[in-house]
Scaffold this active site. Sequence first.
Site, PDB file in Angstrom:
ATOM      1  N   LYS A  83       0.839  -1.220   0.000  1.00 18.71           N
ATOM      2  CA  LYS A  83       0.000   0.000   0.000  1.00 18.71           C
ATOM      3  C   LYS A  83       0.867   1.261   0.000  1.00 18.71           C
ATOM      4  O   LYS A  83       0.607   2.196  -0.755  1.00 18.71           O
ATOM      5  CB  LYS A  83      -0.890  -0.009   1.246  1.00 18.71           C
ATOM      6  CG  LYS A  83      -1.544   1.302   1.564  1.00 18.71           C
ATOM      7  CD  LYS A  83      -2.428   1.221   2.771  1.00 18.71           C
ATOM      8  CE  LYS A  83      -1.766   1.522   4.088  1.00 18.71           C
ATOM      9  NZ  LYS A  83      -1.410   2.936   4.318  1.00 18.71           N
ATOM     10  N   ASN A  84       1.903   1.273   0.834  1.00 14.87           N
ATOM     11  CA  ASN A  84       2.682   2.502   0.988  1.00 14.87           C
ATOM     12  C   ASN A  84       3.626   2.778  -0.185  1.00 14.87           C
ATOM     13  O   ASN A  84       4.260   3.830  -0.226  1.00 14.87           O
ATOM     14  CB  ASN A  84       3.446   2.491   2.317  1.00 14.87           C
ATOM     15  CG  ASN A  84       2.507   2.672   3.500  1.00 14.87           C
ATOM     16  OD1 ASN A  84       1.334   2.979   3.322  1.00 14.87           O
ATOM     17  ND2 ASN A  84       3.027   2.458   4.701  1.00 14.87           N
ATOM     18  N   CYS A 125      -4.719  13.036  13.809  1.00 15.87           N
ATOM     19  CA  CYS A 125      -4.603  11.638  13.438  1.00 15.87           C
ATOM     20  C   CYS A 125      -4.541  10.830  14.735  1.00 15.87           C
ATOM     21  O   CYS A 125      -3.946  11.285  15.719  1.00 15.87           O
ATOM     22  CB  CYS A 125      -3.316  11.492  12.631  1.00 15.87           C
ATOM     23  SG  CYS A 125      -2.805   9.835  12.348  1.00 15.87           S
ATOM     24  N   ARG A 170       1.128  14.654  13.438  1.00 13.34           N
ATOM     25  CA  ARG A 170       1.806  14.254  12.190  1.00 13.34           C
ATOM     26  C   ARG A 170       2.142  15.522  11.412  1.00 13.34           C
ATOM     27  O   ARG A 170       1.423  15.914  10.505  1.00 13.34           O
ATOM     28  CB  ARG A 170       0.911  13.343  11.332  1.00 13.34           C
ATOM     29  CG  ARG A 170       0.325  12.145  12.028  1.00 13.34           C
ATOM     30  CD  ARG A 170       1.138  10.884  11.890  1.00 13.34           C
ATOM     31  NE  ARG A 170       1.479  10.408  10.582  1.00 13.34           N
ATOM     32  CZ  ARG A 170       0.930   9.363   9.991  1.00 13.34           C
ATOM     33  NH1 ARG A 170      -0.058   8.723  10.559  1.00 13.34           N
ATOM     34  NH2 ARG A 170       1.375   8.937   8.821  1.00 13.34           N
ATOM     35  N   ASP A 216       4.893   0.497  12.198  1.00 12.38           N
ATOM     36  CA  ASP A 216       3.650  -0.113  11.717  1.00 12.38           C
ATOM     37  C   ASP A 216       3.463  -1.555  12.200  1.00 12.38           C
ATOM     38  O   ASP A 216       2.424  -2.155  11.922  1.00 12.38           O
ATOM     39  CB  ASP A 216       3.595  -0.069  10.175  1.00 12.38           C
ATOM     40  CG  ASP A 216       3.296   1.328   9.664  1.00 12.38           C
ATOM     41  OD1 ASP A 216       2.951   2.205  10.474  1.00 12.38           O
ATOM     42  OD2 ASP A 216       3.411   1.545   8.434  1.00 12.38           O
ATOM     43  N   ARG A 226      -8.597  -0.055   5.237  1.00  8.90           N
ATOM     44  CA  ARG A 226      -7.663   0.885   4.603  1.00  8.90           C
ATOM     45  C   ARG A 226      -6.383   0.179   4.179  1.00  8.90           C
ATOM     46  O   ARG A 226      -5.726   0.622   3.232  1.00  8.90           O
ATOM     47  CB  ARG A 226      -7.287   2.008   5.579  1.00  8.90           C
ATOM     48  CG  ARG A 226      -8.388   3.011   5.818  1.00  8.90           C
ATOM     49  CD  ARG A 226      -7.851   4.186   6.608  1.00  8.90           C
ATOM     50  NE  ARG A 226      -6.506   4.487   6.174  1.00  8.90           N
ATOM     51  CZ  ARG A 226      -5.484   4.802   6.970  1.00  8.90           C
ATOM     52  NH1 ARG A 226      -5.670   4.888   8.262  1.00  8.90           N
ATOM     53  NH2 ARG A 226      -4.300   5.045   6.481  1.00  8.90           N
TER      54      ARG A 226
HETATM   55  C1  UD1 Z   1       4.804   6.596   6.459  1.00  7.88           C
HETATM   56  C2  UD1 Z   1       3.825   5.460   6.347  1.00  7.88           C
HETATM   57  C3  UD1 Z   1       3.340   5.028   7.728  1.00  7.88           C
HETATM   58  C4  UD1 Z   1       4.531   4.726   8.635  1.00  7.88           C
HETATM   59  C5  UD1 Z   1       5.525   5.883   8.636  1.00  7.88           C
HETATM   60  C6  UD1 Z   1       6.801   5.573   9.405  1.00  7.88           C
HETATM   61  C7  UD1 Z   1       2.742   5.905   4.232  1.00  7.88           C
HETATM   62  C8  UD1 Z   1       1.513   6.301   3.498  1.00  7.88           C
HETATM   63  N1  UD1 Z   1       2.682   5.919   5.561  1.00  7.88           N
HETATM   64  O1  UD1 Z   1       4.100   7.695   7.040  1.00  7.88           O
HETATM   65  O2  UD1 Z   1       2.528   3.869   7.568  1.00  7.88           O
HETATM   66  O3  UD1 Z   1       4.052   4.515   9.952  1.00  7.88           O
HETATM   67  O4  UD1 Z   1       5.902   6.208   7.284  1.00  7.88           O
HETATM   68  O5  UD1 Z   1       7.424   4.450   8.877  1.00  7.88           O
HETATM   69  O6  UD1 Z   1       3.737   5.542   3.638  1.00  7.88           O
HETATM   70  N2  UD1 Z   1       7.762  14.038  10.627  1.00  7.88           N
HETATM   71  C9  UD1 Z   1       8.058  15.356  10.894  1.00  7.88           C
HETATM   72  N3  UD1 Z   1       7.805  16.280   9.911  1.00  7.88           N
HETATM   73  C10 UD1 Z   1       7.300  15.926   8.692  1.00  7.88           C
HETATM   74  C11 UD1 Z   1       7.039  14.590   8.426  1.00  7.88           C
HETATM   75  C12 UD1 Z   1       7.272  13.654   9.420  1.00  7.88           C
HETATM   76  O7  UD1 Z   1       8.505  15.696  11.989  1.00  7.88           O
HETATM   77  O8  UD1 Z   1       7.120  16.820   7.846  1.00  7.88           O
HETATM   78  C13 UD1 Z   1       8.008  13.017  11.680  1.00  7.88           C
HETATM   79  C14 UD1 Z   1       6.751  12.228  12.025  1.00  7.88           C
HETATM   80  O9  UD1 Z   1       5.951  12.891  12.985  1.00  7.88           O
HETATM   81  C15 UD1 Z   1       7.344  10.945  12.566  1.00  7.88           C
HETATM   82  C16 UD1 Z   1       8.605  10.769  11.711  1.00  7.88           C
HETATM   83  O10 UD1 Z   1       8.888  12.053  11.156  1.00  7.88           O
HETATM   84  O11 UD1 Z   1       7.721  11.099  13.907  1.00  7.88           O
HETATM   85  C17 UD1 Z   1       8.459   9.766  10.575  1.00  7.88           C
HETATM   86  O12 UD1 Z   1       7.271  10.070   9.851  1.00  7.88           O
HETATM   87  P1  UD1 Z   1       7.160   9.796   8.282  1.00  7.88           P
HETATM   88  O13 UD1 Z   1       8.238   8.853   7.880  1.00  7.88           O
HETATM   89  O14 UD1 Z   1       7.046  11.083   7.564  1.00  7.88           O
HETATM   90  O15 UD1 Z   1       5.747   9.067   8.183  1.00  7.88           O
HETATM   91  P2  UD1 Z   1       4.741   9.142   6.965  1.00  7.88           P
HETATM   92  O16 UD1 Z   1       5.475   9.311   5.692  1.00  7.88           O
HETATM   93  O17 UD1 Z   1       3.644  10.102   7.316  1.00  7.88           O
END
Ligand code: UD1
Length: 420
Positions: free
Chosen positions: A22-23, A116, A121, A307, A399
Amino acid sequence: MDKFIIEGGNRLGGEVEIKGAKNSILPILAATLLTEDEFVIENVPLLRDIFTMKKVLETLGASVSFDQNVISVDTRGTVGYEAPYELVKQMRASYYVLGPLLGRLGRARVSLPGGCAIGPRPVDLHIKGLRELGANISVVHGYIEGFADKLEGSYIFLEGTNGPSVGATINTMMAASRASGNTIIEGAAMEPEVMDVANFLNRCGAKIRGHGTRRIEIKGVKELSGCRYRVIPDRIEAGTFAVAAAITKGEVFLQNAEGSHLEAVLKKLEEIGVSISRERNGIKVKMDKEINSTDIETGPYPGFPTDMQAQFTSLLSLSNGVSLVRDKVFEGRFMHVPELVRMGANLRRKSDYVIVKGVPFLSGAKVMASDLRASAALVLAGLAASGTTEIRRIYHIDRGYENIEKRLQSLGAQIWRRGE
Ligand code: UD1
């Protein structure tokens, strides 16, 4: 709204086919907006999130059709630039259209996703990456608005205080693939899904190197073209079925599962007492011992995936000792904890960790799903618990897992979907 009814206690046995990731598919579908052409993506699971991304693409003017597990996307002609709140609130990953729209049109307006269940997030790193490519980004009326006359390659340090971001790395990489000049993303996420998106983009004519390491180099190209691409298997789905085998003391073959993407999870399962055999076309998981306690700390890939944290909390609830489960990626991701306690688990949450004292059995109860992986954790607990478990709000699980109840039934589980 549907619910699951589970009669626990059956050992799972047999074979289950692991579907596409999915991701990977979500950003790959968004990446089709980078150019005007036709794409065929194979190994696509039929999931709510994928249907939401289909709606996002259609809202933007693309045509999208499904034939079983193959999705065709046509992005020729005009596309719009706005992803509205109504869609983004259903699925955060809608923000993946930001990078591609800026790359193709130089303009994007994407709703901020809002709260969320798994905690805050932020999207600051997405904004940082795109700004460094020269986009003018502002947040107005709940929307991220971006403009760029021209995207220019740049050196970007993208790691945040919680480590690298999968989403920000992919969004920046997609936009940079059509920028002029070279981009270096330092502190990039190394997850297999980042690799998959980069491989897809390269198949379309992008020039990306170093994906799968902390430093990704992108040579911007003027044009990309359509392609046919098959996504990798879903490592989290594979991990969840592996825990299903372990928690029911069963034996299951995970067909198509990719062991090299799952090493941290497989090693932890081995520590817990599960036998794992990595075979050519999948992984065999067998559990016939008592469940050993172990500590878990999540981290960016190749660390233990956040996850899989909730599912392991269910498994360790039935262990022979005390375990500490810490989530360093999403520190508030513990909505499953009070629900597992209702099933008899002995869990104490403190800030970003949970102390898990193993109990000899769980008992079925009425519980509520709060997010995708928490729902999976409750299903796993229900499969092992004595008596009946009723899980409400299971739309969360749809989902991320295609037809989960049918696939668990085929392994011998007693689980049924009912309208509420
Ligand atoms: C993706 C996955 C999700 C998984 C996560 C971590 C998808 C659709 N979702 O989510 O299932 O749990 O990776 O492996 O692929 N952060 C910031 N600023 C940002 C973005 C992220 O501080 O702009 C932080 C987040 O709060 C978190 C960490 O970085 O603590 C990692 O998040 P991130 O890797 O971005 O997760 P997603 O891409 O949202």
